[in-house]
Design a protein around this motif. Sequence first.
Motif, short mmCIF file in Angstrom:
data_model
loop_
_atom_site.label_atom_id
_atom_site.label_comp_id
_atom_site.label_asym_id
_atom_site.label_seq_id
_atom_site.Cartn_x
_atom_site.Cartn_y
_atom_site.Cartn_z
N ASP A 1 -15.95 -24.50 -117.96
CA ASP A 1 -16.21 -25.55 -116.96
C ASP A 1 -17.64 -25.42 -116.46
OD1 ASP A 1 -15.51 -27.76 -115.46
OD2 ASP A 1 -13.93 -26.74 -114.34
N ARG A 2 -18.11 -26.43 -115.75
CA ARG A 2 -19.46 -26.40 -115.20
C ARG A 2 -19.56 -25.31 -114.14
NH1 ARG A 2 -21.85 -28.87 -119.17
NH2 ARG A 2 -21.46 -31.08 -119.30
N ALA A 3 -20.75 -24.76 -114.01
CA ALA A 3 -21.01 -23.72 -113.02
C ALA A 3 -21.39 -24.36 -111.69
CB ALA A 3 -22.15 -22.82 -113.50
N GLY A 4 -21.08 -23.68 -110.62
CA GLY A 4 -21.62 -24.05 -109.31
C GLY A 4 -20.87 -25.14 -108.57
N GLU A 5 -21.60 -25.71 -107.62
CA GLU A 5 -21.08 -26.68 -106.66
C GLU A 5 -21.60 -28.07 -107.02
OE1 GLU A 5 -22.40 -27.60 -102.07
OE2 GLU A 5 -22.36 -25.52 -102.72
N HIS A 6 -20.70 -29.00 -107.27
CA HIS A 6 -21.08 -30.35 -107.65
C HIS A 6 -21.75 -31.07 -106.49
CE1 HIS A 6 -20.31 -34.70 -108.56
NE2 HIS A 6 -20.85 -34.28 -109.70
N VAL A 7 -22.86 -31.77 -106.78
CA VAL A 7 -23.56 -32.56 -105.76
C VAL A 7 -22.96 -33.96 -105.77
CG1 VAL A 7 -25.77 -33.48 -105.01
CG2 VAL A 7 -25.66 -31.19 -106.03
N ASP A 8 -22.34 -34.34 -104.68
CA ASP A 8 -21.69 -35.63 -104.56
C ASP A 8 -22.72 -36.71 -104.27
OD1 ASP A 8 -19.78 -37.61 -104.31
OD2 ASP A 8 -19.15 -37.01 -102.30
N VAL A 9 -22.67 -37.82 -105.00
CA VAL A 9 -23.63 -38.91 -104.80
C VAL A 9 -23.02 -40.10 -104.06
CG1 VAL A 9 -25.13 -38.32 -106.71
CG2 VAL A 9 -23.20 -39.83 -107.10
#
Length: 168
Positions: free
Chosen positions: A159-167
């Motif tokens: 899976d993707r790393a880190g915290e997703h930036v919500d737009v």
Amino acid sequence: MSDALPRGARLGVDVGKARIGLAGSDPDGLVATPVETVARVLTGPTTPDGTPAVTADVARIAAEAADRSAAVVYVGLPRHLSGNEGAATTDARGFAGRLAHEIAPVPVFLVDERMTTVTAHAQLRAAGQRTAKHRPVIDQAAAVIILQHALDVERASGDRAGEHVDVS
């Protein structure tokens, strides 16, 4: 955890006050390599309605993401060693948000970057480069470390790393 991440290049971004390091990966996300150092724009023009316009630094990274058909962009999140957040963290979050709006629907994730600049300096010294010559490439080296860490997390977790930036 996803079954398979979409194929595509990844970008790593190290946001500083004066410069932004940029790193990229191959389409399979195996190896991070330096791309360039982008001059940071701390203030920019506004649109007629008063909202901030896209700055040259965000536009340059967006262009690189488009040129490489990037699947994801990872932005370093500079936390204190304790894990607490400070002014640099707020700055990186703001930059990541502006970038995410500009490159949507390409996702942007924030990844912990504690000690990346220190590690980058150590790696450059170990490679025989004098400290005086680090300035032009240190931001790129830090971006490579950020991106390689994210690639390693992707491979380990699927899976993707880190915290997703919500737009939204």
